[in-house]
Enzyme design. Sequence first.
Site, mmCIF file in Angstrom:
data_model
loop_
_atom_site.group_PDB
_atom_site.id
_atom_site.type_symbol
_atom_site.label_atom_id
_atom_site.label_comp_id
_atom_site.label_asym_id
_atom_site.label_seq_id
_atom_site.Cartn_x
_atom_site.Cartn_y
_atom_site.Cartn_z
ATOM 1 N N GLN A 1 0.856 -1.186 0.000
ATOM 2 C CA GLN A 1 0.000 0.000 0.000
ATOM 3 C C GLN A 1 0.892 1.235 0.000
ATOM 4 O O GLN A 1 1.747 1.384 0.870
ATOM 5 C CB GLN A 1 -0.900 -0.007 1.233
ATOM 6 C CG GLN A 1 -1.918 -1.133 1.268
ATOM 7 C CD GLN A 1 -3.077 -0.925 0.316
ATOM 8 O OE1 GLN A 1 -3.196 0.108 -0.334
ATOM 9 N NE2 GLN A 1 -3.945 -1.917 0.217
ATOM 10 N N TYR B 1 -6.076 -13.654 -1.027
ATOM 11 C CA TYR B 1 -5.272 -12.557 -1.595
ATOM 12 C C TYR B 1 -4.489 -11.828 -0.488
ATOM 13 O O TYR B 1 -4.532 -10.602 -0.381
ATOM 14 C CB TYR B 1 -6.145 -11.525 -2.324
ATOM 15 C CG TYR B 1 -7.333 -12.052 -3.091
ATOM 16 C CD1 TYR B 1 -7.205 -12.481 -4.419
ATOM 17 C CD2 TYR B 1 -8.604 -12.090 -2.512
ATOM 18 C CE1 TYR B 1 -8.311 -12.938 -5.129
ATOM 19 C CE2 TYR B 1 -9.709 -12.542 -3.206
ATOM 20 C CZ TYR B 1 -9.562 -12.971 -4.520
ATOM 21 O OH TYR B 1 -10.665 -13.419 -5.218
ATOM 22 N N ASN C 1 -0.187 -7.965 4.960
ATOM 23 C CA ASN C 1 -0.487 -6.618 5.442
ATOM 24 C C ASN C 1 -1.635 -6.615 6.451
ATOM 25 O O ASN C 1 -1.495 -6.105 7.568
ATOM 26 C CB ASN C 1 -0.824 -5.723 4.245
ATOM 27 C CG ASN C 1 -1.051 -4.274 4.615
ATOM 28 O OD1 ASN C 1 -0.283 -3.701 5.376
ATOM 29 N ND2 ASN C 1 -2.103 -3.680 4.081
ATOM 30 N N GLU D 1 -2.214 -16.938 -0.879
ATOM 31 C CA GLU D 1 -1.580 -15.993 -1.807
ATOM 32 C C GLU D 1 -0.853 -16.816 -2.866
ATOM 33 O O GLU D 1 -0.192 -17.807 -2.548
ATOM 34 C CB GLU D 1 -0.598 -15.090 -1.064
ATOM 35 C CG GLU D 1 0.265 -14.202 -1.952
ATOM 36 C CD GLU D 1 -0.543 -13.294 -2.861
ATOM 37 O OE1 GLU D 1 -0.267 -13.290 -4.076
ATOM 38 O OE2 GLU D 1 -1.455 -12.605 -2.357
ATOM 39 N N ASP E 1 -9.352 -9.154 -0.031
ATOM 40 C CA ASP E 1 -8.830 -7.888 -0.567
ATOM 41 C C ASP E 1 -8.378 -8.181 -1.991
ATOM 42 O O ASP E 1 -7.187 -8.286 -2.276
ATOM 43 C CB ASP E 1 -7.666 -7.400 0.304
ATOM 44 C CG ASP E 1 -7.098 -6.061 -0.176
ATOM 45 O OD1 ASP E 1 -7.712 -5.441 -1.064
ATOM 46 O OD2 ASP E 1 -6.041 -5.646 0.325
ATOM 47 N N CYS F 1 -10.345 -2.185 -3.987
ATOM 48 C CA CYS F 1 -9.677 -1.067 -4.661
ATOM 49 C C CYS F 1 -10.460 -0.622 -5.888
ATOM 50 O O CYS F 1 -9.994 0.216 -6.658
ATOM 51 C CB CYS F 1 -8.249 -1.451 -5.050
ATOM 52 S SG CYS F 1 -8.145 -2.827 -6.211
ATOM 53 N N GLU G 1 -10.471 3.407 -2.317
ATOM 54 C CA GLU G 1 -10.403 2.166 -1.546
ATOM 55 C C GLU G 1 -11.607 2.137 -0.603
ATOM 56 O O GLU G 1 -11.917 3.147 0.043
ATOM 57 C CB GLU G 1 -9.113 2.102 -0.727
ATOM 58 C CG GLU G 1 -7.844 1.998 -1.545
ATOM 59 C CD GLU G 1 -7.409 0.559 -1.806
ATOM 60 O OE1 GLU G 1 -7.837 -0.337 -1.069
ATOM 61 O OE2 GLU G 1 -6.629 0.363 -2.763
#
Length: 361
Positions: free
Chosen positions: A182, A210, A215, A231, A293, A318, A352
């Site tokens: 980010q 994801y 994060n 991931e 996300d 996003c 976002e």
Amino acid sequence: MVTYQQQLNHKIEYLRDLFQDLDIPAIQVFESPEKHYRMRAEFRVWHEGDEIFYAMFERGQKASGASLVRCDQFEAADKAINALMPRLIDAVNSDERLKTRWYAVEFLSTLSGEMLVTMIYHKKLDDEWVEAARALQDKLGIFIIGRSRGQKVVLAQDFVTETLNVGGRDFKYRQIEGGFTQPNAKVCEKMLAWACGAADGLGGDMLELYCGNGNFTLPLAQKFDKVLATEVSKTSVNAALWNIEANGNRNIKIARLSAEEFTEAYTQQRAFRRLQEQGIGLEDYRFSTIFVDPPRAGVDVETLKLVAGFDNVIYVSCNPETLKENLAVLSQTHRIERMALFDQFPFTHHIESGVLLKRKG
């Protein structure tokens, strides 16, 4: 000139209009600093005679001199990036080994003070370049990577370590050159705090799709008994594993699967050796919550069916357009409890959003 508050109000109204046919609560709004919010910046390096300078190009214009915008400073970028920009140009300008055919530069900075600079060239990087770059790295107190076609020269390391504070606790993140992070660290802290607030009291285990470099995974893990995060990128998985270890998280496991692959595994359509090799048994989890996300394309149809099977859904997006499409499906079985706007990219059209959904009934 449009003020910061005006552009933020426009985004708020856009979200309200977009979701007007859904039953949404009041939108929580998380502002950004108006300047020096970007921890990443990329520039072309323009050569005019003996002078070099940073440049960008007008949006929508071809990369030509006619659309060139000189950038001696860039107020959207972190203060440390702005402080380094003239020092880097001055140092390189006096050394032909570094200056010749230097084409572009990428800065990656952190709130904790580290700086990684990627210098991109239209030439082969030889031993003379390495010698000069090492001296420059030491002089400026930064980490340097050299890139050219088919080459990546790492002088010390290809990552920085960011520290983000969430709920009074510091979390360390290894951020790798070229990997996704980010860009607005201060708003990222607000996003993480919001997600943790949304997870309060949910209990049980959490599935995350994801997860990137972990994060959201790290702070959210405090709210659940166990977390299984997925991931597909090897680079991101390796960073996430380092982050988990560095932060002392003992209740997180990472599965190197795409969201589509995990859906096949979870619904027992397909067995994956990777899960066995990583010591992950899906039967060991009692999931109460799923966190997603996704990329701009949103959640695909089959994975969305998986998401709809969870009692609690925390969705960070996003892309409001694909979020709207996904919520049109999820709102048939879930109610929207919370909604947030995070101004991660001030003075752009990008938005976002965050949504907490709970099963109806």
